[in-house]
Write a protein that holds these residues in place. Structure first.
Motif, PDB file in Angstrom:
ATOM      1  N   UNK A  57      16.602 -28.404 -24.192  1.00  0.00           N
ATOM      2  CA  UNK A  57      15.284 -29.053 -24.216  1.00  0.00           C
ATOM      3  C   UNK A  57      15.079 -29.792 -25.535  1.00  0.00           C
ATOM      4  N   UNK A  58      15.539 -29.195 -26.623  1.00  0.00           N
ATOM      5  CA  UNK A  58      15.434 -29.844 -27.932  1.00  0.00           C
ATOM      6  C   UNK A  58      16.268 -31.121 -27.970  1.00  0.00           C
ATOM      7  N   UNK A  59      17.454 -31.084 -27.416  1.00  0.00           N
ATOM      8  CA  UNK A  59      18.313 -32.276 -27.354  1.00  0.00           C
ATOM      9  C   UNK A  59      17.612 -33.377 -26.568  1.00  0.00           C
ATOM     10  N   UNK A  60      17.015 -33.028 -25.453  1.00  0.00           N
ATOM     11  CA  UNK A  60      16.332 -34.002 -24.610  1.00  0.00           C
ATOM     12  C   UNK A  60      15.179 -34.655 -25.380  1.00  0.00           C
ATOM     13  N   UNK A  61      14.351 -33.837 -26.025  1.00  0.00           N
ATOM     14  CA  UNK A  61      13.183 -34.363 -26.742  1.00  0.00           C
ATOM     15  C   UNK A  61      13.608 -35.222 -27.937  1.00  0.00           C
ATOM     16  N   UNK A  62      14.602 -34.762 -28.687  1.00  0.00           N
ATOM     17  CA  UNK A  62      15.043 -35.515 -29.861  1.00  0.00           C
ATOM     18  C   UNK A  62      15.677 -36.847 -29.459  1.00  0.00           C
ATOM     19  N   UNK A  63      16.438 -36.846 -28.396  1.00  0.00           N
ATOM     20  CA  UNK A  63      17.051 -38.092 -27.936  1.00  0.00           C
ATOM     21  C   UNK A  63      15.992 -39.074 -27.466  1.00  0.00           C
ATOM     22  N   UNK A  64      14.978 -38.573 -26.803  1.00  0.00           N
ATOM     23  CA  UNK A  64      13.905 -39.456 -26.333  1.00  0.00           C
ATOM     24  C   UNK A  64      13.122 -40.042 -27.505  1.00  0.00           C
ATOM     25  N   UNK A  65      12.825 -39.220 -28.504  1.00  0.00           N
ATOM     26  CA  UNK A  65      12.075 -39.739 -29.655  1.00  0.00           C
ATOM     27  C   UNK A  65      12.907 -40.749 -30.437  1.00  0.00           C
ATOM     28  N   UNK A  66      14.213 -40.515 -30.539  1.00  0.00           N
ATOM     29  CA  UNK A  66      15.073 -41.482 -31.213  1.00  0.00           C
ATOM     30  C   UNK A  66      15.113 -42.793 -30.442  1.00  0.00           C
TER      31      UNK A  66
END
Length: 116
Positions: A57-66
């Motif tokens: 979930x953290x990977x998903x959120x961080x990739x989206x914000x980037x």
């Protein structure tokens, strides 16, 4: 703005690649959540699967914000030399390497008693 800032759509492909990575990580975590407690006959091993789900979930959120940050820099016709998100990618890479090493350690721990 009537014209695409990037006709090749590389930022979108990059975001989709990270999204697939997060989904693969989540699937692996669900498999670990199901199999590790049964294999080691201890319920505490389910924490590894839960931690993997949280990490995906953290990977998903961080990739989206980037992706949003990169799109805003590209759309603003700003300085493309200072693209945001390098730290995020380094963090995600470190997380993926740590998960892989943990998986190797678990496999070795499971197969080690059978070697002797």
């Amino acid at each position: 703005m009537t014209q695409l800032f990037d006709p090749g759509l590389q930022p979108e492909r990059t975001e989709l690649a990270w999204r697939r990575t997060a989904l693969a990580f989540a699937v692996g975590s669900l498999v670990a959540l199901r199999l590790l407690p049964a294999a080691f006959e201890n319920g505490w091993w389910s924490l590894a699967g839960v931690a993997g789900l949280a990490a995906s979930a953290l990977v998903w959120v961080m990739a989206r914000s980037r992706s949003r940050a990169v799109n805003s820099v590209l759309a603003a016709d700003g300085d493309h030399a200072s693209m945001p998100g390098a730290g995020v990618l380094a963090t995600l890479m470190g997380l993926a390497i740590a998960a892989g090493l943990a998986g190797v350690a678990i496999v070795v721990a499971v197969s080690l008693p059978s070697l002797f």
